[in-house]
Scaffold this motif. Sequence first.
Motif, PDB file in Angstrom:
ATOM      1  N   HIS A   1      11.770  75.318  96.882  1.00 15.38           N
ATOM      2  CA  HIS A   1      11.495  74.381  95.790  1.00 15.38           C
ATOM      3  C   HIS A   1      10.810  75.073  94.611  1.00 15.38           C
ATOM      4  CE1 HIS A   1      12.279  71.338  98.974  1.00 15.38           C
ATOM      5  NE2 HIS A   1      12.717  70.639  97.950  1.00 15.38           N
ATOM      6  N   LEU A   2      10.036  76.103  94.872  1.00 11.33           N
ATOM      7  CA  LEU A   2       9.412  76.843  93.769  1.00 11.33           C
ATOM      8  C   LEU A   2      10.442  77.620  92.962  1.00 11.33           C
ATOM      9  CD1 LEU A   2       6.155  78.121  95.492  1.00 11.33           C
ATOM     10  CD2 LEU A   2       6.253  76.663  93.456  1.00 11.33           C
ATOM     11  N   VAL A   3      11.364  78.300  93.624  1.00 11.07           N
ATOM     12  CA  VAL A   3      12.369  79.050  92.861  1.00 11.07           C
ATOM     13  C   VAL A   3      13.313  78.099  92.137  1.00 11.07           C
ATOM     14  CG1 VAL A   3      12.240  81.186  94.203  1.00 11.07           C
ATOM     15  CG2 VAL A   3      13.805  79.374  94.934  1.00 11.07           C
TER      16      VAL A   3
ATOM     17  N   VAL B   1       0.298  80.474  99.151  1.00 12.49           N
ATOM     18  CA  VAL B   1       0.432  79.324 100.043  1.00 12.49           C
ATOM     19  C   VAL B   1       0.564  79.854 101.463  1.00 12.49           C
ATOM     20  CG1 VAL B   1       1.741  77.255 100.619  1.00 12.49           C
ATOM     21  CG2 VAL B   1       1.611  78.013  98.238  1.00 12.49           C
ATOM     22  N   VAL B   2      -0.311  79.407 102.346  1.00 14.94           N
ATOM     23  CA  VAL B   2      -0.320  79.882 103.730  1.00 14.94           C
ATOM     24  C   VAL B   2       0.222  78.770 104.627  1.00 14.94           C
ATOM     25  CG1 VAL B   2      -1.711  80.812 105.609  1.00 14.94           C
ATOM     26  CG2 VAL B   2      -2.297  81.352 103.237  1.00 14.94           C
ATOM     27  N   CYS B   3       1.356  79.058 105.279  1.00 13.72           N
ATOM     28  CA  CYS B   3       2.034  78.076 106.133  1.00 13.72           C
ATOM     29  C   CYS B   3       2.254  78.652 107.527  1.00 13.72           C
ATOM     30  CB  CYS B   3       3.377  77.683 105.517  1.00 13.72           C
ATOM     31  SG  CYS B   3       3.281  76.950 103.872  1.00 13.72           S
ATOM     32  N   THR B   4       1.196  79.192 108.112  1.00 12.73           N
ATOM     33  CA  THR B   4       1.310  79.803 109.432  1.00 12.73           C
ATOM     34  C   THR B   4       0.965  78.833 110.564  1.00 12.73           C
ATOM     35  OG1 THR B   4      -0.899  80.712 109.027  1.00 12.73           O
ATOM     36  CG2 THR B   4       0.966  82.179 108.692  1.00 12.73           C
ATOM     37  N   ASN B   5       0.351  77.715 110.247  1.00 15.18           N
ATOM     38  CA  ASN B   5       0.153  76.613 111.184  1.00 15.18           C
ATOM     39  C   ASN B   5      -0.449  77.057 112.518  1.00 15.18           C
ATOM     40  OD1 ASN B   5       0.263  73.845 111.003  1.00 15.18           O
ATOM     41  ND2 ASN B   5       2.333  73.656 111.746  1.00 15.18           N
ATOM     42  N   ALA B   6       0.229  76.837 113.631  1.00 20.17           N
ATOM     43  CA  ALA B   6      -0.340  77.174 114.940  1.00 20.17           C
ATOM     44  C   ALA B   6      -0.394  78.673 115.201  1.00 20.17           C
ATOM     45  CB  ALA B   6       0.461  76.493 116.046  1.00 20.17           C
ATOM     46  N   TYR B   7       0.235  79.453 114.319  1.00 23.63           N
ATOM     47  CA  TYR B   7       0.258  80.903 114.490  1.00 23.63           C
ATOM     48  C   TYR B   7      -0.645  81.606 113.468  1.00 23.63           C
ATOM     49  CZ  TYR B   7       3.966  80.127 117.832  1.00 23.63           C
ATOM     50  OH  TYR B   7       4.682  79.707 118.931  1.00 23.63           O
TER      51      TYR B   7
ATOM     52  N   GLU C   1       8.298  70.637  99.319  1.00 29.32           N
ATOM     53  CA  GLU C   1       8.564  70.061  97.994  1.00 29.32           C
ATOM     54  C   GLU C   1       7.272  69.591  97.341  1.00 29.32           C
ATOM     55  OE1 GLU C   1      11.637  66.866  96.008  1.00 29.32           O
ATOM     56  OE2 GLU C   1      10.670  66.301  97.891  1.00 29.32           O
ATOM     57  N   TRP C   2       6.419  68.909  98.115  1.00 28.69           N
ATOM     58  CA  TRP C   2       5.157  68.417  97.550  1.00 28.69           C
ATOM     59  C   TRP C   2       4.262  69.577  97.092  1.00 28.69           C
ATOM     60  CZ3 TRP C   2       4.990  64.856 102.359  1.00 28.69           C
ATOM     61  CH2 TRP C   2       5.613  63.640 102.062  1.00 28.69           C
ATOM     62  N   ILE C   3       4.181  70.622  97.897  1.00 26.57           N
ATOM     63  CA  ILE C   3       3.338  71.764  97.527  1.00 26.57           C
ATOM     64  C   ILE C   3       3.879  72.432  96.270  1.00 26.57           C
ATOM     65  CG2 ILE C   3       2.643  74.088  98.243  1.00 26.57           C
ATOM     66  CD1 ILE C   3       2.443  72.981 101.108  1.00 26.57           C
ATOM     67  N   ALA C   4       5.193  72.610  96.194  1.00 28.50           N
ATOM     68  CA  ALA C   4       5.790  73.216  94.999  1.00 28.50           C
ATOM     69  C   ALA C   4       5.496  72.371  93.759  1.00 28.50           C
ATOM     70  CB  ALA C   4       7.294  73.381  95.196  1.00 28.50           C
ATOM     71  N   ASP C   5       5.636  71.064  93.879  1.00 24.60           N
ATOM     72  CA  ASP C   5       5.344  70.178  92.745  1.00 24.60           C
ATOM     73  C   ASP C   5       3.884  70.306  92.316  1.00 24.60           C
ATOM     74  OD1 ASP C   5       7.939  69.287  92.764  1.00 24.60           O
ATOM     75  OD2 ASP C   5       7.504  67.375  93.762  1.00 24.60           O
TER      76      ASP C   5
ATOM     77  N   ALA D   1       0.517  64.977  93.025  1.00 23.67           N
ATOM     78  CA  ALA D   1       1.807  65.407  93.574  1.00 23.67           C
ATOM     79  C   ALA D   1       1.757  65.551  95.084  1.00 23.67           C
ATOM     80  CB  ALA D   1       2.229  66.737  92.946  1.00 23.67           C
ATOM     81  N   LEU D   2       0.557  65.641  95.659  1.00 24.45           N
ATOM     82  CA  LEU D   2       0.401  65.815  97.096  1.00 24.45           C
ATOM     83  C   LEU D   2       0.330  64.460  97.794  1.00 24.45           C
ATOM     84  CD1 LEU D   2      -2.258  68.684  97.072  1.00 24.45           C
ATOM     85  CD2 LEU D   2       0.208  68.894  97.537  1.00 24.45           C
ATOM     86  N   PRO D   3       0.813  64.368  99.033  1.00 23.54           N
ATOM     87  CA  PRO D   3       0.819  63.077  99.730  1.00 23.54           C
ATOM     88  C   PRO D   3      -0.553  62.646 100.234  1.00 23.54           C
ATOM     89  CG  PRO D   3       1.625  64.782 101.197  1.00 23.54           C
ATOM     90  CD  PRO D   3       1.434  65.426  99.847  1.00 23.54           C
ATOM     91  N   LEU D   4      -1.451  63.616 100.431  1.00 26.00           N
ATOM     92  CA  LEU D   4      -2.807  63.353 100.888  1.00 26.00           C
ATOM     93  C   LEU D   4      -3.775  64.216 100.089  1.00 26.00           C
ATOM     94  CD1 LEU D   4      -2.300  63.389 104.776  1.00 26.00           C
ATOM     95  CD2 LEU D   4      -2.638  61.367 103.336  1.00 26.00           C
ATOM     96  N   PRO D   5      -5.028  63.811  99.980  1.00 24.95           N
ATOM     97  CA  PRO D   5      -5.999  64.624  99.238  1.00 24.95           C
ATOM     98  C   PRO D   5      -6.244  65.966  99.915  1.00 24.95           C
ATOM     99  CG  PRO D   5      -6.823  62.389  99.606  1.00 24.95           C
ATOM    100  CD  PRO D   5      -5.611  62.542 100.465  1.00 24.95           C
TER     101      PRO D   5
END
Length: 400
Positions: free
Chosen positions: A20-22, A208-214, A352-356, A365-369
């Motif tokens: 979504h960013l590109v 943006v860090v999306c490593t979650n459980a890892y 998509e939300w993070i890119a926005d 633009a984020l769904p939660l604070p």
Amino acid sequence: MTVDVAVIGGGFAGLSTALHLVEAGRSVQVVEAGDIGWGASGRSGGQVIPGIKYDPDDLRKMFGWEAGAKAAENFGSTAAKVFELIDRYGIDCDDTRSGWAQPAHSKAALPAALDRCRQWKALGADVAELTKAEMADLLGTDSYEGGWIDRRGGSVQPLSYTRGLARAALSKGAFVATHTAATGLSRSASGWTVSTNRGSRVNARDVVVCTNAYSKQLWPKLEQTIIAANSFQVATRPLSANLDRMVLKNQVVASDTRRLLSYFRRDRDGRFLMGGRGTFANPTTDGDFAHVERMLARAYPVLANQPIEFRWGGRVAITQDFLPHLHEPEKGLLFLVGCQGRGVALQSKMGEWIADYLVSENPAALPLPVTDITPIPFHGLRRLYVSATLAYYKMLDLVR
């Protein structure tokens, strides 16, 4: 490499964010420690389920009427994002769109399931209540007491879908480096520098860090905000013609109402896949999957003697409040953790939300604070906590 945004993690969330960013004209470098989809994304159950763990009425109570209603609307749109991306980029991932069913495992669990259906129906979702007979016909088993179906849901082959997101991001100009683990984050003249195990560095305005459980000690206390719980799955051999016509014949996917839920679907070759929570330790032998095989036999007695062809597991990130968390401890540094087992749809839309948010710099633009990084108390005792919780939930499932 110098780019606008560095994304750490090559799973659903990281790749959707990059894509979504590109699409919005930003330059992006993705770094992934393993192969694309190596973590939870490639190992997931593949179920595309809209929403999160909380029902619309719960969200209104938690965030107030207006904000809660908006959150319900946002999270209700997550499954549609998956199928939109599949269609737009021609992702070949064996997707099905016949819906997601939630069968009630007991008569006591049925009212809550039907109430959940009522809440989504009031918001205009394509859902319907199912009687015991209707559920039996849909699933091919009479082990459940009825429930409901959400026709917005479906399934994907999760590794194929993850790789498809990577191809789509690459086609739009994103850079993707696999077998490149992020080892450090530091301030730089352009914003941030991501150091890697290969000696390379990525300079970016935003990370943006999306490593979650890892997540692995990339930022202080981040790992202590989640429980990295195991999810185990088994797959039978392709079913015979008679069973094929009986079990999940309409390609619907399902997960039941147990606290230690069972989730199941079919794959393109006719296998039956069953998943559920595992032990905290990683599996090492076939015996570690025995409880999942018992779940399969309990839900589908007709499959009790069906040979198991594959067994695998992976970790999902569970937050203390069962909500997805967005943290921004410093300007230009964003962390996403927590999917609670709804990662396919939720993390695809989160991208998509993070890119926005990064493009607009507007928190709306984020769904939660955005929230602070707050460790779970006594996180060092997580193994004991998880084991005790699993035992407690198992007991409740037996009596309710």
